[in-house]
Write an enzyme that holds these catalytic residues in place. Sequence first.
Site, PDB file in Angstrom:
ATOM      1  N   PHE A   1      79.095  97.336  18.620  1.00 52.94           N
ATOM      2  CA  PHE A   1      79.345  98.752  18.873  1.00 52.94           C
ATOM      3  C   PHE A   1      78.078  99.594  18.818  1.00 52.94           C
ATOM      4  CE2 PHE A   1      83.201  96.837  17.037  1.00 52.94           C
ATOM      5  CZ  PHE A   1      83.995  96.889  18.175  1.00 52.94           C
TER       6      PHE A   1
ATOM      7  N   ARG B   1      84.534  99.503  40.749  1.00 49.61           N
ATOM      8  CA  ARG B   1      85.263  98.247  40.899  1.00 49.61           C
ATOM      9  C   ARG B   1      85.315  97.529  39.551  1.00 49.61           C
ATOM     10  NH1 ARG B   1      82.922  92.933  44.027  1.00 49.61           N
ATOM     11  NH2 ARG B   1      84.872  91.770  44.126  1.00 49.61           N
TER      12      ARG B   1
ATOM     13  N   ASN C   1      87.038  92.431  36.048  1.00 50.45           N
ATOM     14  CA  ASN C   1      88.228  91.796  35.497  1.00 50.45           C
ATOM     15  C   ASN C   1      89.099  92.893  34.867  1.00 50.45           C
ATOM     16  OD1 ASN C   1      90.114  90.621  33.725  1.00 50.45           O
ATOM     17  ND2 ASN C   1      88.885  88.759  33.555  1.00 50.45           N
TER      18      ASN C   1
ATOM     19  N   LYS D   1      91.924  92.922  33.425  1.00 47.81           N
ATOM     20  CA  LYS D   1      92.511  92.637  32.116  1.00 47.81           C
ATOM     21  C   LYS D   1      91.516  92.971  31.000  1.00 47.81           C
ATOM     22  CE  LYS D   1      95.060  88.949  29.857  1.00 47.81           C
ATOM     23  NZ  LYS D   1      95.666  87.638  30.084  1.00 47.81           N
TER      24      LYS D   1
ATOM     25  N   GLN E   1      88.891  96.788  27.032  1.00 46.28           N
ATOM     26  CA  GLN E   1      87.749  97.607  26.615  1.00 46.28           C
ATOM     27  C   GLN E   1      88.142  99.079  26.515  1.00 46.28           C
ATOM     28  OE1 GLN E   1      84.078  97.000  26.131  1.00 46.28           O
ATOM     29  NE2 GLN E   1      85.265  95.287  25.395  1.00 46.28           N
TER      30      GLN E   1
ATOM     31  N   LYS F   1      81.038 100.161  37.776  1.00 49.47           N
ATOM     32  CA  LYS F   1      80.314 101.091  36.896  1.00 49.47           C
ATOM     33  C   LYS F   1      80.636 100.679  35.456  1.00 49.47           C
ATOM     34  CE  LYS F   1      82.105 104.917  38.940  1.00 49.47           C
ATOM     35  NZ  LYS F   1      82.235 106.345  39.336  1.00 49.47           N
TER      36      LYS F   1
ATOM     37  N   GLU G   1      81.835 101.890  27.021  1.00 50.41           N
ATOM     38  CA  GLU G   1      81.787 103.101  26.205  1.00 50.41           C
ATOM     39  C   GLU G   1      82.625 104.243  26.765  1.00 50.41           C
ATOM     40  OE1 GLU G   1      77.492 102.427  26.488  1.00 50.41           O
ATOM     41  OE2 GLU G   1      77.372 103.424  24.544  1.00 50.41           O
TER      42      GLU G   1
HETATM   43  N1  MCN Z   1      84.003  95.310  33.008  1.00 48.70           N
HETATM   44  C1  MCN Z   1      84.760  95.195  34.152  1.00 48.70           C
HETATM   45  N2  MCN Z   1      84.405  95.889  35.278  1.00 48.70           N
HETATM   46  C2  MCN Z   1      83.320  96.681  35.298  1.00 48.70           C
HETATM   47  C3  MCN Z   1      82.513  96.782  34.139  1.00 48.70           C
HETATM   48  C4  MCN Z   1      82.887  96.071  33.009  1.00 48.70           C
HETATM   49  O1  MCN Z   1      85.756  94.475  34.166  1.00 48.70           O
HETATM   50  N3  MCN Z   1      83.013  97.359  36.378  1.00 48.70           N
HETATM   51  C5  MCN Z   1      84.437  94.657  31.758  1.00 48.70           C
HETATM   52  C6  MCN Z   1      83.896  93.253  31.560  1.00 48.70           C
HETATM   53  O2  MCN Z   1      84.807  92.484  30.818  1.00 48.70           O
HETATM   54  C7  MCN Z   1      82.630  93.518  30.738  1.00 48.70           C
HETATM   55  C8  MCN Z   1      83.070  94.666  29.859  1.00 48.70           C
HETATM   56  O3  MCN Z   1      83.991  95.424  30.654  1.00 48.70           O
HETATM   57  O4  MCN Z   1      82.274  92.386  29.981  1.00 48.70           O
HETATM   58  C9  MCN Z   1      81.947  95.589  29.362  1.00 48.70           C
HETATM   59  O5  MCN Z   1      81.035  95.845  30.392  1.00 48.70           O
HETATM   60  P1  MCN Z   1      79.957  97.026  30.336  1.00 48.70           P
HETATM   61  O6  MCN Z   1      80.625  98.322  30.462  1.00 48.70           O
HETATM   62  O7  MCN Z   1      78.870  96.687  31.290  1.00 48.70           O
HETATM   63  O8  MCN Z   1      79.371  96.978  28.844  1.00 48.70           O
HETATM   64  P2  MCN Z   1      78.364  95.905  28.222  1.00 48.70           P
HETATM   65  O9  MCN Z   1      78.709  94.562  28.690  1.00 48.70           O
HETATM   66  O10 MCN Z   1      76.968  96.397  28.341  1.00 48.70           O
HETATM   67  O11 MCN Z   1      78.817  95.942  26.702  1.00 48.70           O
HETATM   68  C10 MCN Z   1      78.314  96.887  25.813  1.00 48.70           C
HETATM   69  C11 MCN Z   1      79.308  97.989  25.535  1.00 48.70           C
HETATM   70  C12 MCN Z   1      78.767  98.865  24.484  1.00 48.70           C
HETATM   71  S1  MCN Z   1      77.339  99.646  24.841  1.00 48.70           S
HETATM   72  C13 MCN Z   1      79.395  98.974  23.257  1.00 48.70           C
HETATM   73  S2  MCN Z   1      78.770 100.062  22.110  1.00 48.70           S
HETATM   74  C14 MCN Z   1      80.569  98.214  22.984  1.00 48.70           C
HETATM   75  C15 MCN Z   1      81.313  97.822  24.198  1.00 48.70           C
HETATM   76  O12 MCN Z   1      80.559  97.383  25.184  1.00 48.70           O
HETATM   77  N4  MCN Z   1      80.644  97.398  21.910  1.00 48.70           N
HETATM   78  C16 MCN Z   1      81.673  96.493  21.845  1.00 48.70           C
HETATM   79  N5  MCN Z   1      82.458  97.145  24.008  1.00 48.70           N
HETATM   80  C17 MCN Z   1      82.614  96.369  22.913  1.00 48.70           C
HETATM   81  N6  MCN Z   1      83.643  95.497  22.826  1.00 48.70           N
HETATM   82  C18 MCN Z   1      83.738  94.681  21.742  1.00 48.70           C
HETATM   83  N7  MCN Z   1      84.779  93.816  21.687  1.00 48.70           N
HETATM   84  N8  MCN Z   1      82.825  94.719  20.738  1.00 48.70           N
HETATM   85  C19 MCN Z   1      81.809  95.590  20.753  1.00 48.70           C
HETATM   86  O13 MCN Z   1      80.925  95.605  19.778  1.00 48.70           O
HETATM   87 MO1  MOS Z   2      76.460 100.684  22.871  1.00 46.43          MO
HETATM   88  S1  MOS Z   2      76.432 102.153  21.428  1.00 46.43           S
HETATM   89  O1  MOS Z   2      75.234 101.450  23.846  1.00 46.43           O
HETATM   90  O2  MOS Z   2      75.582  99.385  22.129  1.00 46.43           O
END
Ligand code: MCN
Ligand code: MOS
Length: 771
Positions: free
Chosen positions: A254, A661, A664, A666, A671, A734, A738
């Site tokens: 997080f 887009r 996934n 699910k 998230q 996108k 967060e």
């Molecule tokens: N995803 C998707 N389609 C998109 C973008 C993302 O389906 N267009 C889904 C995917 O499953 C992807 C996930 O969402 O793995 C998160 O993608 P993204 O938004 O790119 O975020 P990051 O992979 O960079 O993950 C970091 C983000 C941050 S900054 C924090 S803070 C956070 C978060 O993710 N901490 C988490 N979610 C968390 N979820 C869990 N379980 N634990 C954390 O500590």
């Molecule tokens: Mo997330 S607070 O940008 O790791």
Amino acid sequence: MTVHNIRHANTRHADSRHGDASDGAVGGRLSRVDGPAKITGAAKYAFEQQLDGLAHAVMVEATIAAGTVRAIDTRAAETAPGVLLVLTPDTIMEIKGASDWLGNPPTQKTYSPLARTVTYSGQHIAAVVAETFEQAVAAAALVEVSYEETPAIVDLSDAKAGDGIPIDAMTKEWGDAEAAFAAAPVRICAAYNTQREYQAAMEPHGLIARWQGEELTIWEPSQWLDGMARTYAEWFGVPFENVRLVSPYIGGGFGSKALALAHSAVAAASAKMLGRPVKLVLTRPQNFTSYGGRAATRQTVTIGAGRDGKIQSIVHRGVNETAVDGMWVEPLASVTSIMYATPNFSSKQNVVRVNTVVPGAKRAPGENPSAFGIECAIDELAYEVGIDPLEIRLRNYAEQDPEAKKAWSTRQLREAFAAGAERFGWSKRTPKPRSMRDGHQLIGWGVAAGTYPVRRAYGEAIVRILADGSVEVESSSIDMGQGTYTILAQTAAETVGVPADDVVVKLGDSRFPRAGVAGGSRLAGVMTGAVYKAATSALDQLVGLAISDPRSPFHALQANTLVVANGRITAPRGDGPDVSIAELLSSVGRSHIEATGDTMPANSSAEDRYKNYTTIATSVPHTEGDYSRHSWCAHFIEVRVDEDFGTVRVSRVVSALDSGRLYNPKLAESQWKGGIIMGIGQALLEEGIVDRRHGRIVNNNLADYLVPTNADIPDIEVISVGIPDLHSSVLGGKGVGELAIVGVAPAIANAVFHATGKRVRDLPITLEKLI
Ligand code: MCN
Ligand code: MOS
């Protein structure tokens, strides 16, 4: 190491509503491929590594909030059973200063992770290393510290705190906001506070460090292997390549696990000094002071508007707490400046130093408190002018980025408002506060919007097509629960043309191709792009071989391309051989095909690459080029407030979100729901409480620091309204991670106002504030 080899055969779950082959393609609802390993306990987390000769370290922390350590008496600890080493600022080996995550060079030649000058309660001042954990705990209790105490500033409300330091880089201005406010027929002005909060990940911070000569291996939960490896390399003056970070599974971060911290340096130093591997796991209370939570904030939002509810001016002033010896700026205008069209705008921000550990990143730092200010303020404006809170948002809809003056890449916020309102039944809302009830329960409906910028950085990946026709993906990026393993398997499966079950994704080892931070919700976009590129070139090689190698069954066809699907290769019209990838590789005598792909500008130098992966200095701004790129959301929330007791329950949430887009749905839904749940915690429960006498966090454990439990959370409905956004990422997604926490707390505060007629502008909304 095999622990991070995730092969997801048998992961099709019975619950999968859409359980067909398309689940494994990009956009499919494939269940988490790392799920079975986690549920069966096969997933090995950092602290579970069994190493020969492992010694155990325990930190000793300051019990005062400000002052100096006069003396540390270590004699009793040193002679306690099993003790190997007692470290103080005087006895720890020299550690070099390291550059920061922006890549700025170190400000000091040496770095002392153990402090002589105490600037917050809980600061690390000594450490004990012993044969067993129990011996280390017992000996740490024998370390005697005497202090010279000085007065502390415990938090923002402390009279000594003052106005703080202006952060010029946070100033944003256009038009003449003050004059337009003075001239506006309708004016509202209110102060909004958010509390100090903690990431409270299930898995604590800690690490195992092992030196073999000049080579350092670190098993540590990490959101950023390459960034942390850089820090360790600089601390100990060894080449970057000598440091290996291993982090295949992370029990939540997080935002808190992107950096190597003081205790990390202590563990690595003591391993070097002892010549033995050392394990150090912070206690739950230590987790509250070893990395900072979300800074407490104060904002004043002033809106000048017409009787028609159209905003003419926004004046915004913000303050966040930071540490006495460290700087954290929580950008408080990040939503204020872009959510609504306004011809005149002014925002300024100060930071105030208090005696705390440096605050840090927690899910949507900046956007989260920023939205609390502006999204409550616009609700107040709605009541002032007698316009529905949803309607007033549409009247002030920003057709382009008001700050950057650029077109949005995509902004499906209008669609989000419409879809959320429809599903929630917003039109049935009666506007008057206290006008909806169910017996003793006052019912309130609130709405608020949220946004998060599309941050972009760099990543690279290797894709291998193996002799048996399966596909292997490697990257030093990570999965802390958000779904990286799964979406990268889907990306490789779809791009190469194999079932997702035949893809193995390996992450969490800095020996793999490099990746930037899993922060700022950027990793999915970055890594699906890198894997897509690597998989495309692996596929090109495969097809090229099939067409051109004389031993290939396709050689005589004279086709210039072939179809690869479901692990089989055929001619485009289907009138020719039909062979599996394995058969083709065997007939041309190849053991495998391998390709690397990255998201970097072509011709990047080795130095650029190093910088791109180990700092955030080179991240691409979200307003780069002609577009402004953001995810968007609208939350519709129902609360029930007990009329007698003032207890607030969230009883219904419908959120519509635009993350472009979805790779996934699910996982994205999961998230989003996680973010909404965290938002409910922020709105109603979470708050770091400081003991005003000693500057300590009183509720520094998961019994007293309240996070939502199942009983606090109603059914949450999330609706995706995104469309592919190719300005934001290679595959059109996108950020997801967060986004959804942004706007939840103001939607709840607005709902509480609707229920009770009482505006609570100070989080968390606890019952005494409603009396
Ligand atoms: N995803 C998707 N389609 C998109 C973008 C993302 O389906 N267009 C889904 C995917 O499953 C992807 C996930 O969402 O793995 C998160 O993608 P993204 O938004 O790119 O975020 P990051 O992979 O960079 O993950 C970091 C983000 C941050 S900054 C924090 S803070 C956070 C978060 O993710 N901490 C988490 N979610 C968390 N979820 C869990 N379980 N634990 C954390 O500590
Ligand atoms: Mo997330 S607070 O940008 O790791």
